[in-house]
Write an enzyme that holds these catalytic residues in place. Structure first.
Site, mmCIF file in Angstrom:
data_model
loop_
_atom_site.group_PDB
_atom_site.id
_atom_site.type_symbol
_atom_site.label_atom_id
_atom_site.label_comp_id
_atom_site.label_asym_id
_atom_site.label_seq_id
_atom_site.Cartn_x
_atom_site.Cartn_y
_atom_site.Cartn_z
ATOM 1 N N ASP A 1 0.735 3.407 4.135
ATOM 2 C CA ASP A 1 -0.553 3.871 3.630
ATOM 3 C C ASP A 1 -1.494 4.303 4.756
ATOM 4 O O ASP A 1 -2.146 5.330 4.666
ATOM 5 C CB ASP A 1 -1.221 2.794 2.742
ATOM 6 C CG ASP A 1 -1.315 1.422 3.405
ATOM 7 O OD1 ASP A 1 -0.900 1.250 4.574
ATOM 8 O OD2 ASP A 1 -1.805 0.491 2.738
ATOM 9 N N LEU B 1 3.252 -0.881 12.892
ATOM 10 C CA LEU B 1 4.318 0.117 12.953
ATOM 11 C C LEU B 1 5.036 0.131 14.291
ATOM 12 O O LEU B 1 6.220 0.436 14.351
ATOM 13 C CB LEU B 1 3.759 1.501 12.647
ATOM 14 C CG LEU B 1 3.693 1.829 11.168
ATOM 15 C CD1 LEU B 1 3.170 3.241 10.963
ATOM 16 C CD2 LEU B 1 5.066 1.697 10.520
ATOM 17 N N GLY C 1 0.792 -1.237 0.000
ATOM 18 C CA GLY C 1 0.000 0.000 0.000
ATOM 19 C C GLY C 1 0.816 1.274 0.000
ATOM 20 O O GLY C 1 0.440 2.255 -0.636
ATOM 21 N N ASP D 1 -3.586 2.057 11.574
ATOM 22 C CA ASP D 1 -4.896 1.648 12.085
ATOM 23 C C ASP D 1 -4.733 1.376 13.588
ATOM 24 O O ASP D 1 -4.737 2.296 14.386
ATOM 25 C CB ASP D 1 -5.338 0.426 11.277
ATOM 26 C CG ASP D 1 -6.740 -0.042 11.585
ATOM 27 O OD1 ASP D 1 -7.562 0.775 12.014
ATOM 28 O OD2 ASP D 1 -7.021 -1.235 11.384
ATOM 29 N N THR D 2 -4.548 0.135 13.988
ATOM 30 C CA THR D 2 -4.296 -0.135 15.412
ATOM 31 C C THR D 2 -2.906 0.361 15.821
ATOM 32 O O THR D 2 -2.644 0.610 16.995
ATOM 33 C CB THR D 2 -4.350 -1.650 15.715
ATOM 34 O OG1 THR D 2 -3.298 -2.297 14.986
ATOM 35 C CG2 THR D 2 -5.690 -2.252 15.341
ATOM 36 N N GLY D 3 -2.025 0.465 14.855
ATOM 37 C CA GLY D 3 -0.642 0.884 15.142
ATOM 38 C C GLY D 3 0.262 -0.293 15.485
ATOM 39 O O GLY D 3 1.461 -0.111 15.677
HETATM 40 P P1 IMP Z 1 -2.319 -1.798 11.941
HETATM 41 O O1 IMP Z 1 -1.218 -2.694 12.403
HETATM 42 O O2 IMP Z 1 -3.628 -2.143 12.580
HETATM 43 O O3 IMP Z 1 -2.004 -0.320 12.108
HETATM 44 O O4 IMP Z 1 -2.567 -2.175 10.440
HETATM 45 C C1 IMP Z 1 -2.197 -1.452 9.402
HETATM 46 C C2 IMP Z 1 -2.498 -2.224 8.126
HETATM 47 O O5 IMP Z 1 -3.855 -2.710 8.078
HETATM 48 C C3 IMP Z 1 -2.357 -1.288 6.965
HETATM 49 O O6 IMP Z 1 -1.038 -1.252 6.470
HETATM 50 C C4 IMP Z 1 -3.357 -1.832 5.973
HETATM 51 O O7 IMP Z 1 -2.763 -2.836 5.187
HETATM 52 C C5 IMP Z 1 -4.436 -2.476 6.801
HETATM 53 N N1 IMP Z 1 -5.619 -1.594 6.941
HETATM 54 C C6 IMP Z 1 -6.045 -0.981 8.062
HETATM 55 N N2 IMP Z 1 -7.152 -0.242 7.823
HETATM 56 C C7 IMP Z 1 -7.426 -0.382 6.516
HETATM 57 C C8 IMP Z 1 -8.473 0.154 5.662
HETATM 58 O O8 IMP Z 1 -9.359 0.918 6.047
HETATM 59 N N3 IMP Z 1 -8.410 -0.220 4.355
HETATM 60 C C9 IMP Z 1 -7.446 -1.047 3.853
HETATM 61 N N4 IMP Z 1 -6.467 -1.568 4.624
HETATM 62 C C10 IMP Z 1 -6.451 -1.236 5.942
HETATM 63 MG MG MG Z 2 -0.690 -2.366 4.421
#
Ligand code: IMP
Ligand code: MG
Length: 173
Positions: free
Chosen positions: A98, A106, A42, A101-103
């Protein structure tokens, strides 16, 4: 049947904001060399748009990672599908993603990259869903904070589709 997608952030707004963030990065890293670490898949779309507007010296590297479910926040569950090629010791590194979300992804990735002793490590994301945050991370550059909705476009996918949409959209159910 094709999904119906409504526009959340239009193309012009996306481009204008990316330009602003690029200008901020140009100011902040003035006189420095920057290594952009793009998180596949992404982040590639955003990285391309952002980097066209950077005037500082910049090189690029790529990583692909996947983070497992919410129950494993503190576990060692970051899977590296592709690691970067270059050594980042003593370099200024900017992770380009991109969406945060939950973080969790990262958070784990930053912890891992800090062990490689970069001169600095910051995060730049196109989108941020602050309401969903579970892991503490410092997002230095964020183009847009968005509500808790599943979005597609500008690199974001739904089952690998719609990454190429030039705007941020929401799939209508
Ligand atoms: P995190 O570890 O929850 O921050 O996940 C981040 C990853 O989840 C991103 O790099 C995306 O691949 C995926 N993701 C989270 N929210 C969305 C969304 O609304 N649309 C598409 N992919 C998402
Ligand atoms: Mg992603």
């Amino acid at each position: 049947m094709a999904d119906k997608i409504s526009v959340l952030i239009d193309e012009e707004t996306v481009q204008k904001r990316i330009e602003e963030v690029a200008e901020q990065i140009n100011r902040d890293y003035d006189g420095k060399n920057l290594v952009i670490v793009c998180i596949l898949k992404g982040g590639a779309f955003f990285m391309t748009e952002l980097s066209k507007r950077l005037t500082i010296p910049v090189t690029f590297d790529f990583m692909q990672v996947s983070s497992y479910g919410n129950s494993t926040v503190h576990g060692d569950t970051l899977k590296i599908k592709k690691d970067m090629d270059e050594d980042i010791e003593n370099k200024h590194v900017l992770i380009v993603e991109d969406i945060v979300d939950t973080g969790n992804t990262l958070h784990k990735l930053s912890t891992m990259l800090k062990d490689r002793k970069p001169a600095s490590l910051s995060v730049c994301t196109l989108l941020d869903k602050p309401e969903r945050r579970e892991a503490e991370i410092n997002v230095r550059y964020s183009c847009f904070a968005i509500p808790n909705e599943f979005v597609v476009g500008c690199g974001l996918d739904y089952a690998e589709k719609y990454r190429n949409l030039p705007y941020i959209g929401v799939i209508e159910s």
